[in-house]
Structures are given as structure tokens and as C-alpha cells.
Design a protein around this motif. Sequence first.
Motif, PDB file in Angstrom:
ATOM      1  N   UNK A 266       0.806  -1.223   0.000  1.00 45.92           N
ATOM      2  CA  UNK A 266       0.000   0.000   0.000  1.00 45.92           C
ATOM      3  C   UNK A 266       0.838   1.272   0.000  1.00 45.92           C
ATOM      4  N   UNK A 267       2.127   1.166   0.403  1.00 46.08           N
ATOM      5  CA  UNK A 267       2.954   2.363   0.578  1.00 46.08           C
ATOM      6  C   UNK A 267       3.071   3.192  -0.682  1.00 46.08           C
ATOM      7  N   UNK A 268       3.533   2.590  -1.779  1.00 44.28           N
ATOM      8  CA  UNK A 268       3.717   3.352  -3.013  1.00 44.28           C
ATOM      9  C   UNK A 268       2.376   3.734  -3.641  1.00 44.28           C
ATOM     10  N   UNK A 269       1.356   2.875  -3.498  1.00 43.99           N
ATOM     11  CA  UNK A 269       0.035   3.219  -4.036  1.00 43.99           C
ATOM     12  C   UNK A 269      -0.480   4.493  -3.372  1.00 43.99           C
ATOM     13  N   UNK A 270      -0.400   4.547  -2.016  1.00 48.53           N
ATOM     14  CA  UNK A 270      -0.875   5.739  -1.308  1.00 48.53           C
ATOM     15  C   UNK A 270       0.000   6.944  -1.629  1.00 48.53           C
ATOM     16  N   UNK A 271       1.294   6.714  -1.843  1.00 51.96           N
ATOM     17  CA  UNK A 271       2.180   7.817  -2.224  1.00 51.96           C
ATOM     18  C   UNK A 271       1.732   8.416  -3.558  1.00 51.96           C
ATOM     19  N   UNK A 272       1.367   7.535  -4.497  1.00 52.20           N
ATOM     20  CA  UNK A 272       0.878   7.980  -5.810  1.00 52.20           C
ATOM     21  C   UNK A 272      -0.394   8.807  -5.652  1.00 52.20           C
ATOM     22  N   UNK A 273      -1.328   8.329  -4.819  1.00 53.57           N
ATOM     23  CA  UNK A 273      -2.583   9.035  -4.585  1.00 53.57           C
ATOM     24  C   UNK A 273      -2.322  10.408  -3.969  1.00 53.57           C
TER      25      UNK A 273
ATOM     26  N   UNK B   6      -3.306  13.061  -6.743  1.00 60.91           N
ATOM     27  CA  UNK B   6      -4.684  13.471  -6.517  1.00 60.91           C
ATOM     28  C   UNK B   6      -4.786  14.598  -5.492  1.00 60.91           C
ATOM     29  N   UNK B   7      -3.988  14.494  -4.401  1.00 57.95           N
ATOM     30  CA  UNK B   7      -4.078  15.527  -3.360  1.00 57.95           C
ATOM     31  C   UNK B   7      -3.281  16.774  -3.724  1.00 57.95           C
ATOM     32  N   UNK B   8      -2.136  16.581  -4.404  1.00 62.13           N
ATOM     33  CA  UNK B   8      -1.260  17.715  -4.719  1.00 62.13           C
ATOM     34  C   UNK B   8      -1.250  18.067  -6.209  1.00 62.13           C
ATOM     35  N   UNK B   9      -2.031  17.339  -7.040  1.00 63.64           N
ATOM     36  CA  UNK B   9      -2.074  17.585  -8.483  1.00 63.64           C
ATOM     37  C   UNK B   9      -0.678  17.572  -9.105  1.00 63.64           C
ATOM     38  N   UNK B  10       0.160  16.661  -8.597  1.00 67.88           N
ATOM     39  CA  UNK B  10       1.514  16.560  -9.115  1.00 67.88           C
ATOM     40  C   UNK B  10       1.735  15.255  -9.854  1.00 67.88           C
ATOM     41  N   UNK B  11       3.007  14.861  -9.979  1.00 63.36           N
ATOM     42  CA  UNK B  11       3.367  13.628 -10.681  1.00 63.36           C
ATOM     43  C   UNK B  11       4.402  12.881  -9.852  1.00 63.36           C
TER      44      UNK B  11
END
Length: 737
Positions: A704-711, A715-720
Motif C-alpha cells: 500500500x505504501x507506493x500506491x498511497x504515495x501515488x494518490x 490526486x491531493x497535490x495535483x503533481x506527478x
Amino acid sequence: MTNVGQKSFKPAGIYFFINKNRLILKDILQKGLNQINKDTIKLLEDRWVGFTSREFILNSTQKDYLKNRTIKVCIREDFLPFESFKDGKVIGITGDFINLFKKYTNANIQTIKADNITELKYMLKKHKCDMTWTIANTKENRKFLYFPKYSHKLPIVVVTKDKFIYINSINSLKNKTVTVIKNSYIDNVLRKYKDIKIVTVKNLYDGLKLVKEGKVFASLSNLPMVNYNINKYFKDKIFISGRLENLNVSVDSGVIKNEPILATIINQFLNSINGDTEKSIKLKWQNIKYEKEVDYSYLWKILIILSVIFIFFYMRQKQLAKYNKKLQEQSLENKEILDAQDSFIIIINNLKTASANKSMLNFFGFSTLEEFKKSHDCICENFVKTESSDDNILFLAPQMPGNKTWLEYAKENKDKILRAKIRNSKQEERIFSVEAKKFHNNKDIVIFSDITAEITYQMKLANINKELQESKQELNLLNESLENRIRQAVEENIKKEKLLQQQSRLAQMGEMISMIAHQWRQPLSAINSAILSIETKLALGKFDLETKEGVDKCLDYTNKRHNNIKDYVRTLSETIDDFRNFFKPDKQKEKENINNPIQKALKIVSASMSSKGIEVNTKFQTDKELDIYPNELMQVILNILKNAEDNFKEKQISNANITIKTYEENDSAVIEICDNGGGIPEDILPNIFDPYFSTKNEKNGTGLGLYMSKVIIEEHHRGVLEAYNKDGGACFKITIG
């Protein structure tokens, strides 16, 4: 007795004989005969003397001419009904004249195609052709061509899209755009009118097409060509809107001036053709019904009994005949215009059909009005009773409410939309709009315009609109259902995301406890060492507590150790605060230096990294401040650092190193975290951000670590957030705008 010299009747040998003593009568008759034109003489000969054709006798010079050479005739393409080509053969009026000429003379004729009037004139001037059968008899053309002694005058008509407009003068075309055939007679005429915009075309078809498409207001040409092209290509689409008064074009055969013998042959040939033959050829291609010719028989009686007393009466009759002929020509042209209309145009007299155009006769399957009258007294006999759902639309029937006839009802209810459904002998039914107007001599004119296609289209359109409304209702219901389902799905996704985020934090909590242990190990060891040092000193009696000096040394030593213990306890407390802040959820974004979350994350993991021999280097090349969730961004950095730490341990990497860089790229802040742990296998690199995807065993990883990092980043910071391999290690690049 003496004869009156009249050259017109020489071939027939007809003379007038007058008493020699009646010289005044002779002069009167001679003047009267001199005013009779060739066309009238030709008509009288054909009608009363009984000639089927004039003598066509060639002299030896003419015969030798035809025998020893081939006559080259220029034929214009796309110039029907006058001339054109079909399957390599000449068709049209010209084709029939050529066939007749060959029949009379056995002449060798070669036809040469000219694409347009410009090319035709060029070929005639360059003597590539000897003659042409159809060309305008103008001053310019007479410079290089011989023409017959009589001309065929054709009216110039105007074609528009409006079936009700009437145009009879060039002035009506002011500030309008019209088409004409390039270099034609009418083209040269209109060039004098600067306030008329002229568009030249190759042929009449192209000009009429521009009218149909609404790109020009009108097209101008001679009546036979217009009538032919409308009936063949544009029926019911465009209409003849009138003829231009005092504007006619003379169309004749022309022979180049280098061929005078051929000119005499053609002239004799044309003069030999009787009126019936000429008319039948033209009717065949023009499809125009002509009225009977003017009856000139009374002229003979007048001439025979003419005297001084009746000379003025004769001249008056001649003038009346001229007007009568003009009226008949105008009447014929008007009839041609009416016959070219698609609508039924009917003149009613006491409810009986007095006159009708060709469109009505064609619909009922009759050739003449007389045939129609034998079967029908009134067109209303073919009305089909029809009811309308619209109060403003009335369908006519032979007998209308109030015991009124259909015609009375139509004239009295002009504010209503009047229609009639009419059935012909083939049981075909069509719907017409009806317009009735008062005519002269107690007659009425009624126009029936076929709107069947329009009604059918409106019905189809109504059905389509109904289907669209039903589809719209279904779509609205589907949208409402879809919105609910989307709302539910979004809510479920939010719950799942929160659950995943919570699971991720809980998974990290265990890792954090391990980090706390590393952070506390050194301060606790130092505290223990300080306490043991004090106890040892006291136990060994290193301080003389009996003396003031010894007590001071003991107090000084214990105070120093006590201060050290206080510092270590403060360190332990700060460590607890750092971990507590990490697990505290961000309520809203804060404007913060991009380096701060990195430094806070390093403060948490520094002890754990150091204990495992992992060197962490930072290169902060920007101090850009952004609106971020600090704790969430710190969670991402910790995830990446912890994954690197676990990778070092799993692969037993010596000299483990992590480099953290920050810099700006395209107005965005970038955090790049790279290690030297051997990189990520290429086959799993695209999947590392998937939920529950992990390369660790079940005990050490949740996926879950990298998945949540991606989110968090996207999604939260509108970044990449992206991952790639570089220089023997893995790199994670965070870009936030």
C-alpha cells in the motif's frame, strides 16, 4: 394589261395583272407588295401555293465544290437543344439539319468539337473550320463570317429560384449577381451595365446550378436553351422569371469568308426548307408547343380588291397584324414560361377549367386541355376528402361548409392555410397548397403547388422529434441513475481510499515504533551511563562529603550529569512529538518550503539509517514555497526512504547511499530521491504503484505504501510521481507545480 414586278414570287411564276389605264392602282399595289417581308412570303407560299420545299438546285461550280472536298463543321459541346455530341455523333437541331443537308447533297462532312464559344470563334478565325450551324449574328461575327439573309431571333430570359418573381428589364438586375456564358452575346451586352455583377461560366448548366445553389441571383440566356436545361436537370428547382424586353439574340449558320461558294450553298439549302420541316425539327428538341400561325389569307383578298379608297384601311390592318403577331409571340412566350412551372396554374370559368399549364395535364395523364375536359369539368372532381388536426389548415372539397363551392371558400378564407389532396387516374395522391385570385372577365386563377415532399419531410421530422424527446427522457433517467451510481461509487472510492490510507499508516506505525526504538536507544543509554557514573563515584567515595569542598565537587559533578540527563529526556520528548505530528492528519494545505518535509522525515529515520550504515546526502537547490499537505508529503518521502532501506537490507548492499535533491523544472518544484540499491526489475516497474502490489513477503509488506504515495502526490497535490532506474539504482521523482 401590264404586270406588277414583284421579285418575291419569281420561282412560282405568280404575277398581278392590272389595266394599263389604272396607273395609280399599279403604284399602290407595288408599294403594298414591297412591304411584305420574306418570312410572310414563305408562309403564304407554303400554305396556299402548296410548296413542300423550294427548289434546291446546285450549279456545276457548287457541285464540284461539294464533290472535291470535305466540309469541316465546328460543333459546340453542351449547347443543347441546338447542338452537342453523344456517342461521337452530333445531336440537337444542328444534327438534324446536317443529316438533312447530307441527304440533299451527299456532301462529306467532318465535325470538330469546340468546348465553348471562345474556342469556336478561334477555330473559325484560324480556318480550322469552314462553318458552324449555330452562332450569334452580331456585328463582330459578321467581320469573319457570311450569314443567311434572314435571322432567327430568340428572346433572352431570366432564371431565378423564386417562382413568383417577374423580371422584364435589365434595370431590374441592378446590384444583382447574374451568370452568363463567357463571351456570349448577352455577356457582351451586360458588360455595359457597371452596376450588374457578372459571373461568367463555361456552359448554361453551370450557370443554372449556381442559381439552384443560391450562389447567384439569376442566370441569363436564350429561351430554348433555358427551357431545355430546366426540364432536363433542374425541374421544380429553378424557374423562368420573365424575358428582357427589346433584347433578342439572332442565331444563324455562319460560313467563313474564305468559302463564298459554301456560303451560297448553305443559303440555298436553308431557303429550300419549308416551314413545317423547320418547325418539326425545332419542336423535337425544344419541346415547345406552338400556337397556330397568324392567318394572312385576308391579304390576298385585300390585294385583289385593293383600291385607292381602301389603301389606308390596308395599312391599318397591316399594322394591326404586326401587333397581333407580337401579341401572339408574347402569348407563346408566356405560355412557355407557365408550362415550365411545376405548380398547376389553372384559369377557372364558372367552376370549369378554361385553361391549364402542362404540369397539370401531365399529372392527370393528358396531352391537351381538350382531352382533360372530355373526362372532367372541374379539377375538384379529383379532390380527396381529408381532415386536418390543425384548425388553421383546411383541406378543400367540391362542396364546403355553408353550401359554398371550393373556389368561393378559397377566395373568402385567404387567412387560412388552404390545401387539397388530389388523386389522378393512376391512383397517385399528392398534397397541394392552394392560392386563388380574381382574374379578368369574371374568371379566377388558381395555383396548386405540390407540397407532398414537404409534408412527408415534416411528418418524418415530427417522428424524429418525438423519438428524440423519448430518447431525451430516457437519457435524463439514465443520467439521474448514472449520477446516483457515480455518487455512490465516488463515496465508496473515498471510503476505500481512506481505508487504504489508514491501512498504510497502520503499516507504517510498526515501522515507526522500530524507528522510535533506534532514536531512543542512544539517549536512554546515555541517561543510564550518567546515572551509573554518579552511583559509582558515590560508591567509591570519590567525593569527601565531610568537607565543603568535597560537597561542592559532588554537587558540581551531579549537576552536570543531571543537565545531560535533562537534555537526553528532551530529545526523547521531541522524538515522541515528531512521531505524533506525523500521524496527525492534515486539515488543509499550508504554504511551506519544499525542503521542510524532507528534513522532518530525515530527522525521524536518521538514527535507523545510521545504525544500518546507510549514508543519506541532501542537495537542496531550491527554496520554493508551495501549498502542500506537509505531513502527507513527509509520509511519501518516508515510504520511499523505508523501501530503499528494506532493499539495501534484502540485497545486502555495502556502502549503501541515498541522495535527495530538490530543484526547479518548468516552474515546478522537483524532489528526486535516488539510491544505489541495484534498481527495480524492469518487468515489475510498471506495477509498483498498484494497490497491494509488493515484492516483500507478507510479513514485511502490505503493497500500500507506493500506491498511497501515488494518490497523495497526483490526486491531493495535483503533481506527478514516477519511478525509473538510473546509475545502478532506483529513482523516484516527485513534481509539484
